[in-house]
Design a protein around this motif. Sequence first.
Motif, PDB file in Angstrom:
ATOM      1  N   MET A 191       1.491  -3.986   5.399  1.00  0.00           N
ATOM      2  CA  MET A 191       1.938  -4.267   3.685  1.00  0.00           C
ATOM      3  C   MET A 191       2.345  -2.775   3.343  1.00  0.00           C
ATOM      4  N   CYS A 208      -6.258  -6.241   2.627  1.00  0.00           N
ATOM      5  CA  CYS A 208      -5.322  -8.242   2.474  1.00  0.00           C
ATOM      6  C   CYS A 208      -5.835  -8.856   3.067  1.00  0.00           C
ATOM      7  N   CYS A 235      -1.723  -0.841   8.147  1.00  0.00           N
ATOM      8  CA  CYS A 235      -1.114  -2.459   7.529  1.00  0.00           C
ATOM      9  C   CYS A 235      -0.121  -2.340   7.854  1.00  0.00           C
ATOM     10  N   HIS A 249       0.606  -1.553   0.224  1.00  0.00           N
ATOM     11  CA  HIS A 249      -0.165   0.081   0.273  1.00  0.00           C
ATOM     12  C   HIS A 249       1.057   0.957  -0.088  1.00  0.00           C
ATOM     13  N   CYS A 302      -4.774  -5.046   6.921  1.00  0.00           N
ATOM     14  CA  CYS A 302      -6.099  -4.721   7.119  1.00  0.00           C
ATOM     15  C   CYS A 302      -7.274  -5.254   6.096  1.00  0.00           C
TER      16      CYS A 302
HETATM   17 ZN   LIG Z   1      -3.523  -4.601   3.546  1.00  0.00          ZN
END
Ligand SMILES: [Zn+2]
Length: 196
Positions: free
Chosen positions: A153, A182, A151, A139, A179
């Motif tokens: 990521m 995901c 998150c 992200h 999140c």
């Molecule tokens: Zn995420």
Amino acid sequence: MFEEQGLSTLKLVRVGQSVRRSELDALSARIREAFAGLLESVDHLDYETPAVNEIEADLLTQALDEHFGGHILGITDVDLLDGSATDFFRFMFGCKDNRSHVAVVSTRRIESRDRSRSIARLLKVGLHELGHNFGLVHHYDFVPAADGAYCPMTKGDYNRHGERSYLRSVIDARGFRFCDACRRFLRLAHTATLGC
Ligand SMILES: [Zn+2]
Ligand SMILES: [Zn+2]
């Protein structure tokens, strides 16, 4: 290409002595929580490397893949070098090999005087790299997860931040839960294959 098989067991491989057994147990528990329903077990293994200060991340992931195979998170206290990078940004907190399911994280550049903070950072970088093993992508905007933190990521602009600032602004701001987007991806992409 992307084989789903073998993702249900994670091999948590300690490369060197950077983390204690009790810390590995705690890391396993948090990793299983984050990938609830996808990970059936986490095995703890050790791998000895020659005493070096730094290693090309590519070489380490390849060695772990050849030695153990499967779904792996290696934890090392050695600096991880990005062989393809320019001099300035050549060290990495963690990385994931695109040719295998091997991810590695280094404790070297995330260490804090506060041990619990070091371990939290290790976990956050580890969740990010393992997320890649399961097919998750970055992200670039800051996406909050259920615990209110970003998150795992989430990826900021490393080049703009530099190392210390990236640690504090991006990695410390990440949480331990993925999140909604995901989690939805993980559920749809993997639960059928893993039979959970
Ligand atoms: Zn995420
Ligand atoms: Zn990434």
